[in-house]
Enzyme design. Structure first.
Site, PDB file in Angstrom:
ATOM      1  N   GLU A 215       1.265  -1.932  -1.982  1.00 42.56           N
ATOM      2  CA  GLU A 215       1.614  -2.325  -3.345  1.00 42.56           C
ATOM      3  C   GLU A 215       0.433  -3.135  -3.872  1.00 42.56           C
ATOM      4  OE1 GLU A 215       4.190  -1.017  -4.680  1.00 42.56           O
ATOM      5  OE2 GLU A 215       4.978  -0.238  -2.787  1.00 42.56           O
TER       6      GLU A 215
ATOM      7  N   HIS B 116       9.652   1.313  -3.746  1.00 43.28           N
ATOM      8  CA  HIS B 116       8.527   0.587  -4.338  1.00 43.28           C
ATOM      9  C   HIS B 116       8.182  -0.679  -3.564  1.00 43.28           C
ATOM     10  CE1 HIS B 116       8.210   3.356  -7.616  1.00 43.28           C
ATOM     11  NE2 HIS B 116       9.406   3.065  -8.090  1.00 43.28           N
TER      12      HIS B 116
ATOM     13  N   ASP C 238       8.639   2.649   1.506  1.00 40.25           N
ATOM     14  CA  ASP C 238       7.910   3.862   1.133  1.00 40.25           C
ATOM     15  C   ASP C 238       7.125   4.435   2.302  1.00 40.25           C
ATOM     16  OD1 ASP C 238       8.958   3.522  -1.348  1.00 40.25           O
ATOM     17  OD2 ASP C 238       7.079   3.039  -2.369  1.00 40.25           O
TER      18      ASP C 238
END
Length: 439
Positions: free
Chosen positions: A9, A145, A150
């Site tokens: 991220e 997310h 993920d």
């Protein structure tokens, strides 16, 4: 084969401007998970509100988290000697490689994109984004997310693909399509394979089919693939890669005709990601006049619509290069042509030097007459020194009337780049120029 399935991220889309807020690595042998690693990271910059809302990662959560440099050695050890796997692998790999380099580690791993893998193993699905793909394959994603959720979902996609097709398809992708692993996520390998290895112009198009970049090539497929190799993390390149959905091309008879068509198409389509040739053409010219001492002189100045130049150029440097060539070819004095501030040698008599200037002017006038350029099967027509048009394949005889020839060619608007290409080609391949008369 040993894999490291990675998800990150970030605070944005470009490594040199943004930071990593979270990373997860799932180490596996294809069937079994051997080790997992997951941590928040302090990106060293604020997290934009829309990203914080999407990921749930806030500035407070990463305030006391380690920096990437603190975890770089551990991350590198987990990734080295493994195949780097991710959903849209180029995004994750570009960030991780960039920040490892900043920390002093050089990552050079083979890459595998689970988007491309899924398209091969599970064809015909509506969409291949991780969320849509997981729903189609009944994969449950916990904490969407977030890097951990993920990464585990991408690892499951990898396991299911290997279970369905075995190792064959992965080995084939790694062996034969190493360069294609660098392709933009929305571009299919089939489009690359369909490109010819011949001269021409290629067009990158976005999701709506709009041309966003035009380029020319001696070998179209090789040149297109070169756009996707290397680790250029600039914002412009990353934005371009994300925007490419399809590629079109036009085969040309030669590299010269490809260069001319590229210039024409950039002016016509004005693609968003082309920078060169879109600037204002501040043309320069070589002028001729007689001074008070009776000397015929040649001088470079900006093009003026109220003056009649001997010849014109898009760049001042091209004008200087041409004038120096004229000076050397016709033994002109550099000072009289304003190429020297003070004379480096005695000035000749005006009559003697003026005769040389007249010979140079005759030569320049000849270059601006009517002629044909024959390059491979292609043909270019220049009338009165101005580009008229061209054809990629045409039968032509030197005795053919110019009026008849015009009807066989596609006319195009002239620009300074085309003039420069033709001038350079004439200097290197004069044998391909054929003077013609206006019958």
């Amino acid at each position: 084969m040993r894999f490291a399935v990675v998800d990150i991220e970030t605070t944005g889309g470009f490594p040199h401007q943004h930071g990593i807020t979270e990373i997860a690595i799932v180490c596996m042998n294809g069937r079994e998970i051997e080790h997992t690693f997951e941590t928040l990271l302090n990106p060293g910059q604020p997290i934009p509100p829309f990203i914080a809302n999407m990921t749930g990662i806030s500035d407070d959560m990463v305030a006391l988290a380690p920096s990437f440099n603190d975890q770089a050695e551990k991350i590198f050890n987990l990734l080295c000697d493994r195949i780097f796997v991710a959903h849209n692998v180029n995004f994750d790999y570009s960030f991780v490689k960039y920040f490892l380099q900043q920390a002093g580690y050089h990552l050079q791993s083979p890459k595998l994109c689970t988007i491309r893998l899924a398209r091969k193993v599970f064809p015909g699905l509506p969409k291949y984004g991780l969320g849509h793909l997981s729903r189609s394959l009944d994969i449950t994603i916990t904490h969407r997310h977030r890097a951990g959720g993920d990464a585990k979902a991408a690892a499951t996609v990898l396991s299911m693909a290997l279970e369905k097709s075995g190792d064959t398809i992965v080995k084939e992708m790694l062996r034969r399509e190493g360069k294609h692993q660098l392709l933009p996520p929305n571009l299919s390998v089939d489009q690359i394979n369909a490109l010819p290895q011949s001269p021409g112009v290629y067009y990158f198009r976005d999701k709506k089919g709009k041309v966003i970049y035009v380029g020319k090539a001696k070998q179209i497929r090789k040149r297109v693939i070169s756009h996707f190799t290397g680790l250029d993390t600039s914002e412009k390149r990353q934005a371009l890669l994300k925007s490419i959905y399809t590629i079109g091309h036009t085969i040309c008879a030669s590299e010269l005709l490809a260069g001319i068509l590229e210039s024409i198409e950039i002016k016509r389509l004005w693609p968003a990601f082309n920078k060169s040739q879109k600037r204002f053409e501040a043309a320069w010219s070589i002028y001729h006049y007689i001074d008070a001492a009776g000397f015929r002189r040649l001088a470079i100045d900006k093009k003026n619509k109220f003056s009649a130049p001997v010849c014109s150029f898009g760049l001042q440097a091209d004008a200087h290069r041409t004038l120096w060539k004229i000076v050397r070819s016709f033994d002109l004095h550099p000072f009289i042509c304003y190429l020297e501030k003070t004379p480096s040698s005695p000035l000749p008599q005006p009559a003697e030097h003026n005769l040389r200037i007249e010979n140079a002017l005759e030569h320049l006038v000849e270059q601006q007459s009517n002629y044909v350029i024959r390059d491979q099967d292609g043909l270019i027509l220049v009338e009165q020194g101005r580009f008229y048009g061209m054809s990629q394949s045409i039968h032509w005889h030197p005795d053919e009337p110019i009026e008849s020839l015009r009807q066989k060619l596609t006319p195009y608007p002239e620009n300074e780049m085309i003039r420069s290409l033709l001038r350079q080609f004439r200097e290197t391949r004069p044998e391909r120029f054929y003077p013609i008369k206006n019958n």
